[in-house]
Scaffold this motif. Structure first.
Motif, mmCIF file in Angstrom:
data_model
loop_
_atom_site.group_PDB
_atom_site.id
_atom_site.type_symbol
_atom_site.label_atom_id
_atom_site.label_comp_id
_atom_site.label_asym_id
_atom_site.label_seq_id
_atom_site.Cartn_x
_atom_site.Cartn_y
_atom_site.Cartn_z
ATOM 1 N N SER A 163 -5.382 11.139 -11.921
ATOM 2 C CA SER A 163 -4.317 10.216 -11.511
ATOM 3 C C SER A 163 -4.434 8.868 -12.213
ATOM 4 O O SER A 163 -3.425 8.205 -12.470
ATOM 5 C CB SER A 163 -4.347 10.013 -9.993
ATOM 6 N N ALA A 164 -5.663 8.442 -12.545
ATOM 7 C CA ALA A 164 -5.836 7.175 -13.263
ATOM 8 C C ALA A 164 -5.229 7.271 -14.659
ATOM 9 O O ALA A 164 -4.563 6.343 -15.127
ATOM 10 C CB ALA A 164 -7.313 6.817 -13.348
ATOM 11 N N HIS A 165 -5.448 8.410 -15.322
ATOM 12 C CA HIS A 165 -4.867 8.615 -16.645
ATOM 13 C C HIS A 165 -3.341 8.683 -16.559
ATOM 14 O O HIS A 165 -2.628 8.147 -17.404
ATOM 15 C CB HIS A 165 -5.432 9.892 -17.273
ATOM 16 N N TRP A 166 -2.855 9.367 -15.517
ATOM 17 C CA TRP A 166 -1.403 9.457 -15.340
ATOM 18 C C TRP A 166 -0.793 8.077 -15.093
ATOM 19 O O TRP A 166 0.209 7.710 -15.695
ATOM 20 C CB TRP A 166 -1.064 10.382 -14.169
ATOM 21 N N GLY A 221 6.535 14.737 -14.300
ATOM 22 C CA GLY A 221 6.994 16.107 -14.181
ATOM 23 C C GLY A 221 5.850 17.091 -14.338
ATOM 24 O O GLY A 221 4.760 16.773 -14.810
ATOM 25 N N SER A 222 6.084 18.350 -13.928
ATOM 26 C CA SER A 222 5.036 19.357 -13.917
ATOM 27 C C SER A 222 4.499 19.668 -15.307
ATOM 28 O O SER A 222 3.299 19.841 -15.510
ATOM 29 C CB SER A 222 5.563 20.643 -13.269
ATOM 30 N N GLN A 223 5.395 19.720 -16.302
ATOM 31 C CA GLN A 223 4.952 20.011 -17.661
ATOM 32 C C GLN A 223 4.050 18.897 -18.182
ATOM 33 O O GLN A 223 3.028 19.146 -18.817
ATOM 34 C CB GLN A 223 6.152 20.205 -18.587
ATOM 35 N N GLY A 224 4.436 17.666 -17.915
ATOM 36 C CA GLY A 224 3.621 16.537 -18.331
ATOM 37 C C GLY A 224 2.266 16.535 -17.656
ATOM 38 O O GLY A 224 1.251 16.209 -18.273
ATOM 39 N N GLU A 281 0.845 -1.195 0.000
ATOM 40 C CA GLU A 281 0.000 0.000 0.000
ATOM 41 C C GLU A 281 0.878 1.241 0.000
ATOM 42 O O GLU A 281 1.854 1.314 0.738
ATOM 43 C CB GLU A 281 -0.893 0.064 1.238
ATOM 44 N N ASN A 282 0.492 2.208 -0.821
ATOM 45 C CA ASN A 282 1.107 3.536 -0.790
ATOM 46 C C ASN A 282 0.208 4.453 -1.590
ATOM 47 O O ASN A 282 -0.172 4.130 -2.717
ATOM 48 C CB ASN A 282 2.515 3.512 -1.395
ATOM 49 N N GLY A 283 -0.174 5.591 -1.020
ATOM 50 C CA GLY A 283 -1.071 6.474 -1.749
ATOM 51 C C GLY A 283 -1.324 7.773 -1.017
ATOM 52 O O GLY A 283 -0.827 7.999 0.085
ATOM 53 N N LYS A 284 -2.118 8.611 -1.625
ATOM 54 C CA LYS A 284 -2.381 9.961 -1.139
ATOM 55 C C LYS A 284 -3.849 10.113 -0.767
ATOM 56 O O LYS A 284 -4.738 9.924 -1.594
ATOM 57 C CB LYS A 284 -2.028 10.974 -2.238
ATOM 58 N N ALA A 285 -4.107 10.456 0.502
ATOM 59 C CA ALA A 285 -5.477 10.694 0.950
ATOM 60 C C ALA A 285 -5.923 12.085 0.541
ATOM 61 O O ALA A 285 -5.171 13.057 0.672
ATOM 62 C CB ALA A 285 -5.559 10.552 2.466
ATOM 63 N N MET A 286 -7.152 12.188 0.035
ATOM 64 C CA MET A 286 -7.741 13.473 -0.300
ATOM 65 C C MET A 286 -9.193 13.487 0.154
ATOM 66 O O MET A 286 -9.844 12.441 0.232
ATOM 67 C CB MET A 286 -7.646 13.747 -1.813
ATOM 68 N N LYS A 287 -9.701 14.655 0.454
ATOM 69 C CA LYS A 287 -11.082 14.783 0.911
ATOM 70 C C LYS A 287 -12.056 14.340 -0.169
ATOM 71 O O LYS A 287 -11.798 14.502 -1.357
ATOM 72 C CB LYS A 287 -11.383 16.232 1.310
ATOM 73 N N GLN A 288 -13.187 13.806 0.274
ATOM 74 C CA GLN A 288 -14.201 13.352 -0.666
ATOM 75 C C GLN A 288 -14.932 14.562 -1.247
ATOM 76 O O GLN A 288 -15.904 15.056 -0.704
ATOM 77 C CB GLN A 288 -15.202 12.429 0.040
ATOM 78 N N ASP A 289 -14.452 15.059 -2.352
ATOM 79 C CA ASP A 289 -15.079 16.157 -3.086
ATOM 80 C C ASP A 289 -15.022 15.765 -4.554
ATOM 81 O O ASP A 289 -13.953 15.782 -5.169
ATOM 82 C CB ASP A 289 -14.332 17.462 -2.835
ATOM 83 N N LEU A 290 -16.171 15.409 -5.119
ATOM 84 C CA LEU A 290 -16.171 14.829 -6.461
ATOM 85 C C LEU A 290 -15.545 15.747 -7.501
ATOM 86 O O LEU A 290 -14.821 15.303 -8.391
ATOM 87 C CB LEU A 290 -17.601 14.483 -6.874
ATOM 88 N N LYS A 292 -9.567 16.081 -10.636
ATOM 89 C CA LYS A 292 -8.277 16.641 -11.046
ATOM 90 C C LYS A 292 -7.316 16.598 -9.849
ATOM 91 O O LYS A 292 -6.950 17.632 -9.292
ATOM 92 C CB LYS A 292 -8.460 18.066 -11.568
ATOM 93 N N ASP A 293 -6.941 15.394 -9.479
ATOM 94 C CA ASP A 293 -6.159 15.164 -8.259
ATOM 95 C C ASP A 293 -4.662 15.270 -8.535
ATOM 96 O O ASP A 293 -3.915 14.302 -8.376
ATOM 97 C CB ASP A 293 -6.529 13.827 -7.628
ATOM 98 N N THR A 294 -4.229 16.460 -8.927
ATOM 99 C CA THR A 294 -2.820 16.689 -9.257
ATOM 100 C C THR A 294 -1.906 16.350 -8.083
ATOM 101 O O THR A 294 -0.811 15.802 -8.274
ATOM 102 C CB THR A 294 -2.598 18.152 -9.684
ATOM 103 N N ALA A 295 -2.353 16.656 -6.871
ATOM 104 C CA ALA A 295 -1.523 16.379 -5.689
ATOM 105 C C ALA A 295 -1.229 14.890 -5.560
ATOM 106 O O ALA A 295 -0.136 14.494 -5.137
ATOM 107 C CB ALA A 295 -2.221 16.891 -4.430
ATOM 108 N N ARG A 296 -2.183 14.054 -5.944
ATOM 109 C CA ARG A 296 -1.967 12.604 -5.878
ATOM 110 C C ARG A 296 -0.934 12.170 -6.915
ATOM 111 O O ARG A 296 -0.091 11.310 -6.650
ATOM 112 C CB ARG A 296 -3.288 11.861 -6.073
ATOM 113 N N ILE A 297 -0.981 12.765 -8.095
ATOM 114 C CA ILE A 297 -0.003 12.450 -9.137
ATOM 115 C C ILE A 297 1.403 12.810 -8.668
ATOM 116 O O ILE A 297 2.346 12.023 -8.810
ATOM 117 C CB ILE A 297 -0.335 13.195 -10.442
ATOM 118 N N GLU A 298 1.547 13.980 -8.092
ATOM 119 C CA GLU A 298 2.861 14.415 -7.614
ATOM 120 C C GLU A 298 3.361 13.498 -6.507
ATOM 121 O O GLU A 298 4.559 13.177 -6.435
ATOM 122 C CB GLU A 298 2.770 15.861 -7.124
#
Length: 358
Positions: free
Chosen positions: A327-330, A343-346, A247-256, A261-267
């Motif tokens: 994040s799924a697409h990433w 990377g940020s540009q990607g 397991e490894n991942g990023k928790a984010m608030k449930q806001d649909l 657009k969960d950029t923070a999770r991608i980073e």
């Protein structure tokens, strides 16, 4: 899988504390059924999931099943945080060793699988350069990792635990030590956090409380990630066993709307996967990595408040509609070796493509 086989322990929690041999036999019988029925499909078995956190949460803090503790201010009807945590941890190791021995004797040659044990991993670093904080950091590692990892690799508890906990820490017989030692083909790691450690001095005569945290004798504050440090520590301290990050991942608030657009999770994932790669290049025998989680789900402690999923689930929809997040697409692109997504540009390009398709 046996990833959640710890449920068998919840139903016999008193046996786990008072009659380890009975709990072990029940656990092994349950494992035997799983091996027999699913062994042709499952090649990696995890007998105990988050053995350290399961034990601390259930028997020291009382904030997870079966909810036993004896700490002031806690809503626990039964329990003894001073002793049960260590007794249960001891019996988990014996139950794992018994199930592992059964698998290797009866099924491994036929089914060709592997069997392991998983731990929740926190990377500890000293908050200052003082000798006390350095010693406290090693003590934290001994309590969180060594408590279960050292018996699995070397057959006994860390010296720091035996010295601090004393007679409250169970003792392995010579036969038990040999059974536990080497009983895991791999170590499963659940990793989200690192922590800065400060030495504290506990006055038992004033507090009157002894539990896992007072034995530990440190305070810590959550700080940035350090996956590479965890893997490097295991490599150096515990003879570089095979490791799977379960397991490894990023928790984010449930806001649909924000979730899509969960950029923070991608980073976060980009940084952690990069750290795993560095550790492997430095010799760590890390063999697999799993994101938590494929889709939003019910989390044991936070319910639906936070989500980790690459796919969002609309829990207000009677059909529980699922939608891929950014994040799924990433992650799809990453698995397909489309490194331009990193990377940020990607990420910016991915956001643009995602908005257009939406």
């Amino acid at each position: 899988m046996l990833h959640y086989i710890t449920s068998i322990i919840l139903s016999i929690s008193r046996m786990t504390m008072e009659d380890g041999s009975t709990a072990k036999s029940y656990f092994t019988a349950y494992a035997d059924v799983c091996f027999k029925e699913f062994g042709s499909y499952v090649k990696f078995w995890t007998t105990i999931n988050e053995g350290n956190i399961f034990t601390i949460g259930g028997y020291n803090d009382g904030n997870s099943p079966p909810g036993r503790c004896s700490l002031p201010g806690k809503n626990c009807l039964l329990g003894n945080s001073s002793t049960e945590t260590y007794i249960v941890g001891h019996n988990l190791l014996l139950a794992h060793a018994s199930a592992s021995r059964l698998y290797k004797q009866k099924y491994k040659d036929i089914q060709g699988g592997s069997i392991g044990f998983s731990l929740f991993a926190i990377h500890f670093t000293p908050s200052t350069s003082s000798k006390d904080d350095e010693i406290a950091t090693q003590r934290a590692n001994d309590f969180f990792f060594g408590w279960m990892l050292k018996p699995l690799i070397y057959g006994d508890y860390p010296d720091a635990m035996r010295k601090t906990v004393g007679s409250r820490l169970p003792v392995f017989s010579e036969e038990e030590s040999e059974q536990v030692k080497g009983s895991s083909d791999f170590i499963g790691i659940i990793q989200y956090l690192t922590a800065s450690v400060t030495n504290i001095v506990t006055n038992y005569s004033q507090s009157g409380i002894t539990d896992f945290y007072s034995d530990l004798g440190v305070s810590y504050v959550v700080s940035p990630w350090a996956m590479e440090g965890i893997l490097e520590y295991i490599k150096q301290r515990y003879d570089n066993p095979p490791v799977y990050i379960l397991e490894n991942g990023k928790a984010m608030k449930q806001d649909l709307e924000l979730q899509q657009k969960d950029t923070a999770r991608i980073e976060y994932l980009d940084a952690y996967i990069g750290a795993v790669l560095k550790a492997i290049r430095n010799g760590s025998d890390t063999r697999g990595y799993f994101v938590w989680s494929f889709m939003d789900l019910y989390e044991l402690l936070s319910g639906y408040e936070n989500s980790y999923g690459l796919y969002s689930v609309n829990f207000s929809d009677p059909y529980l509609k699922r939608s891929p997040k950014l994040s799924a697409h990433w992650y799809f692109g990453f698995l397909k070796s489309k490194t331009s997504f990193l990377g940020s540009q990607g990420i910016m390009q991915l956001q643009s493509n995602f908005s257009s398709s939406s």
